[in-house]
Design a protein around this motif. Structure first.
Motif, PDB file in Angstrom:
ATOM      1  N   GLU A 187       0.829  -1.204   0.000  1.00 13.14           N
ATOM      2  CA  GLU A 187       0.000   0.000   0.000  1.00 13.14           C
ATOM      3  C   GLU A 187       0.866   1.259   0.000  1.00 13.14           C
ATOM      4  O   GLU A 187       0.541   2.245  -0.679  1.00 13.14           O
ATOM      5  N   LEU A 188       1.950   1.243   0.745  1.00 11.35           N
ATOM      6  CA  LEU A 188       2.852   2.395   0.774  1.00 11.35           C
ATOM      7  C   LEU A 188       3.485   2.622  -0.586  1.00 11.35           C
ATOM      8  O   LEU A 188       3.579   3.763  -1.066  1.00 11.35           O
ATOM      9  N   ASP A 189       3.919   1.548  -1.229  1.00 11.25           N
ATOM     10  CA  ASP A 189       4.538   1.649  -2.548  1.00 11.25           C
ATOM     11  C   ASP A 189       3.579   2.302  -3.545  1.00 11.25           C
ATOM     12  O   ASP A 189       3.962   3.215  -4.287  1.00 11.25           O
ATOM     13  N   TRP A 190       2.334   1.859  -3.549  1.00 10.96           N
ATOM     14  CA  TRP A 190       1.355   2.422  -4.481  1.00 10.96           C
ATOM     15  C   TRP A 190       1.083   3.887  -4.165  1.00 10.96           C
ATOM     16  O   TRP A 190       0.979   4.729  -5.066  1.00 10.96           O
ATOM     17  N   LEU A 191       0.991   4.220  -2.885  1.00  9.15           N
ATOM     18  CA  LEU A 191       0.753   5.597  -2.467  1.00  9.15           C
ATOM     19  C   LEU A 191       1.888   6.506  -2.929  1.00  9.15           C
ATOM     20  O   LEU A 191       1.656   7.593  -3.467  1.00  9.15           O
ATOM     21  N   LEU A 192       3.114   6.057  -2.754  1.00  9.08           N
ATOM     22  CA  LEU A 192       4.268   6.885  -3.108  1.00  9.08           C
ATOM     23  C   LEU A 192       4.425   7.027  -4.615  1.00  9.08           C
ATOM     24  O   LEU A 192       4.811   8.092  -5.109  1.00  9.08           O
ATOM     25  N   PHE A 193       4.140   5.955  -5.349  1.00  9.36           N
ATOM     26  CA  PHE A 193       4.317   6.012  -6.797  1.00  9.36           C
ATOM     27  C   PHE A 193       3.377   7.021  -7.451  1.00  9.36           C
ATOM     28  O   PHE A 193       3.655   7.501  -8.552  1.00  9.36           O
ATOM     29  N   GLN A 194       2.280   7.354  -6.784  1.00  9.77           N
ATOM     30  CA  GLN A 194       1.368   8.340  -7.360  1.00  9.77           C
ATOM     31  C   GLN A 194       2.031   9.703  -7.524  1.00  9.77           C
ATOM     32  O   GLN A 194       1.607  10.514  -8.355  1.00  9.77           O
ATOM     33  N   ASP A 195       3.062   9.961  -6.736  1.00 10.21           N
ATOM     34  CA  ASP A 195       3.720  11.269  -6.767  1.00 10.21           C
ATOM     35  C   ASP A 195       5.028  11.263  -7.543  1.00 10.21           C
ATOM     36  O   ASP A 195       5.725  12.279  -7.598  1.00 10.21           O
ATOM     37  N   ILE A 242       5.999   4.841   6.820  1.00  5.17           N
ATOM     38  CA  ILE A 242       5.802   6.172   6.242  1.00  5.17           C
ATOM     39  C   ILE A 242       6.725   6.440   5.055  1.00  5.17           C
ATOM     40  O   ILE A 242       6.561   7.430   4.340  1.00  5.17           O
ATOM     41  N   GLY A 243       7.689   5.579   4.812  1.00  6.14           N
ATOM     42  CA  GLY A 243       8.597   5.759   3.677  1.00  6.14           C
ATOM     43  C   GLY A 243       9.526   4.574   3.556  1.00  6.14           C
ATOM     44  O   GLY A 243       9.664   3.786   4.504  1.00  6.14           O
ATOM     45  N   TYR A 244      10.151   4.439   2.408  1.00  8.63           N
ATOM     46  CA  TYR A 244      11.127   3.361   2.263  1.00  8.63           C
ATOM     47  C   TYR A 244      12.036   3.609   1.074  1.00  8.63           C
ATOM     48  O   TYR A 244      11.748   4.418   0.186  1.00  8.63           O
ATOM     49  N   SER A 245      13.167   2.910   1.088  1.00  8.97           N
ATOM     50  CA  SER A 245      14.131   2.976  -0.009  1.00  8.97           C
ATOM     51  C   SER A 245      14.725   1.588  -0.191  1.00  8.97           C
ATOM     52  O   SER A 245      15.167   0.965   0.785  1.00  8.97           O
ATOM     53  N   THR A 246      14.703   1.091  -1.430  1.00  9.84           N
ATOM     54  CA  THR A 246      15.206  -0.257  -1.683  1.00  9.84           C
ATOM     55  C   THR A 246      16.523  -0.220  -2.443  1.00  9.84           C
ATOM     56  O   THR A 246      16.787   0.685  -3.241  1.00  9.84           O
ATOM     57  N   ILE A 247      17.338  -1.215  -2.173  1.00 10.05           N
ATOM     58  CA  ILE A 247      18.614  -1.406  -2.864  1.00 10.05           C
ATOM     59  C   ILE A 247      18.626  -2.803  -3.476  1.00 10.05           C
ATOM     60  O   ILE A 247      18.308  -3.792  -2.808  1.00 10.05           O
ATOM     61  N   MET A 260      13.079   2.033  -5.382  1.00  6.28           N
ATOM     62  CA  MET A 260      12.121   3.066  -5.018  1.00  6.28           C
ATOM     63  C   MET A 260      12.595   3.797  -3.773  1.00  6.28           C
ATOM     64  O   MET A 260      13.089   3.169  -2.829  1.00  6.28           O
ATOM     65  N   THR A 261      12.483   5.119  -3.756  1.00  4.95           N
ATOM     66  CA  THR A 261      12.691   5.910  -2.547  1.00  4.95           C
ATOM     67  C   THR A 261      11.564   6.924  -2.461  1.00  4.95           C
ATOM     68  O   THR A 261      11.325   7.672  -3.412  1.00  4.95           O
ATOM     69  N   GLY A 262      10.876   6.937  -1.346  1.00 11.10           N
ATOM     70  CA  GLY A 262       9.792   7.894  -1.192  1.00 11.10           C
ATOM     71  C   GLY A 262       9.314   7.978   0.247  1.00 11.10           C
ATOM     72  O   GLY A 262       9.571   7.081   1.058  1.00 11.10           O
ATOM     73  N   VAL A 263       8.632   9.069   0.559  1.00 10.33           N
ATOM     74  CA  VAL A 263       8.094   9.313   1.893  1.00 10.33           C
ATOM     75  C   VAL A 263       6.689   9.886   1.738  1.00 10.33           C
ATOM     76  O   VAL A 263       6.422  10.662   0.799  1.00 10.33           O
ATOM     77  N   ARG A 264       5.791   9.528   2.629  1.00  3.74           N
ATOM     78  CA  ARG A 264       4.439  10.064   2.587  1.00  3.74           C
ATOM     79  C   ARG A 264       4.460  11.592   2.632  1.00  3.74           C
ATOM     80  O   ARG A 264       5.321  12.202   3.269  1.00  3.74           O
ATOM     81  N   ARG A 265       3.483  12.195   1.952  1.00  2.00           N
ATOM     82  CA  ARG A 265       3.470  13.646   1.800  1.00  2.00           C
ATOM     83  C   ARG A 265       3.593  14.394   3.111  1.00  2.00           C
ATOM     84  O   ARG A 265       4.336  15.383   3.214  1.00  2.00           O
TER      85      ARG A 265
END
Length: 329
Positions: A187-195, A242-247, A260-265
């Protein structure tokens, strides 16, 4: 008679031969038979794919494929690639594979084809090949790189301390689990990808497909990937995440890459995204170090600026090319 034959690729039997062609033709993004097998086995049975190889004297010298654009899926849009071993180029191999794939796509009612090539020297002939067939450049993606030996990771001690003082925990993906873990991250991944400004209208993959593609990817390094948690949060979809970054780690090229690297708005502006990347870079350095590659789109100026601050330098531009088949029937 052509000095080569075309046939459908067979997995896993052809995986090693296909990897050898890909590595010879595109040294900037090498692959392994295991990576190719995983990609093949992760495909959704709901979608159609075409995989073609060219053989000469019993040896695979060219490969091509078409399948759905999984990030922006439409039944009439296909994403693909075509590579010919340098020793077999300029002999009609690429043209023959392309025509076979094109016939397959048209028979399925395809109206658009997409692919991506770089501005690196080994892709120059491929760019010319596409332009001659009516493909147009539509979108750019910048590739940047940094080696951990050249990074001053202690320069960000204060940043990590501030994030921790704000109550945010940065936890390796390898240390997280439980029945809700995959769902929260999905769910977090989908939320972050929107931005993320990808120049695409995104489509969502089912949870099972996402897990196969992302969490079960053999190149993912959970111990180098970090999730940001706010223990005070209990969101119904993302829980405390609330956020994540993968390697990931490309064993064929022996380099890491950021997924992916992102944080909730509502948490942006706190330095959490940068802290996630620093944590990952420190973990990689502690594990022996290495080169890290990252890919960002020009409109994503915030991430480009962040990467520059971390020490990443531009090494290539990768361009998405598109062909509208209705105009080239």
């Amino acid at each position: 008679m052509l000095p080569f034959t075309l046939r459908a690729a067979q997995y896993p039997a052809d995986a090693q031969a296909i990897a050898e062609v890909k590595n010879a033709a595109d040294p900037s993004w090498p692959t392994t038979a295991e990576m190719l097998r995983h990609s093949y086995e992760s495909r959704s049975p709901a979608h159609a794919y075409a995989d073609v190889v060219a053989e000469r004297d019993g040896r695979v010298v060219g490969v091509g494929s078409l399948g759905p654009d999984t990030f922006a899926h439409e039944d009439w849009r296909y994403w693909g690639g075509l590579l010919v071993h340098p020793e077999a180029q300029r002999a009609g191999v690429g043209s023959a594979i392309y025509e076979k794939l094109l016939r397959w796509a048209k028979a399925r009612g395809a109206r658009e084809l997409r692919t991506m090539l770089s501005d690196l020297p080994h892709d120059a002939a491929g760019v010319e090949f596409l332009k001659k067939r009516g493909f147009e450049a539509k979108w750019e993606r910048y590739e940047s790189s940094l080696h951990t030996r050249n990074a001053d990771l202690h320069a960000f001690d204060d940043l990590l301390a501030r994030v921790a003082a704000g109550g945010i925990r940065l936890v390796p993906l390898s240390e997280l689990g439980g029945p809700q873990h995959q769902h929260w991250l999905y769910e977090l991944d989908w939320l972050l990808f929107q931005d993320v400004p990808l120049g695409l209208t995104l489509t969502r993959r089912p949870l099972e497909e996402w897990v196969k593609d992302e969490l079960d990817d053999p190149t993912l390094r959970p111990q180098l990937s970090f999730v940001a948690l706010d223990p005070t949060q209990n969101d119904p979809l993302t829980g405390p995440y609330i956020g994540y970054s993968t390697i990931g780690w490309n064993p064929a090229g022996e380099y890491a890459y950021i997924g992916m690297t992102g944080v909730r708005r509502e948490y942006r502006g706190w330095g959490i995204a940068k802290a996630l990347k620093v944590a990952a870079m420190r973990a990689l350095a502690a594990a022996g170090g290495g080169e890290i590659k990252t890919f960002n789109d020009p409109p994503n100026q915030a991430m480009l600026t962040m990467n520059e601050a971390l020490g990443f330098g531009r090494v290539a531009t990768r361009t998405r090319y598109e062909l509208t088949l209705e105009e080239h029937a």
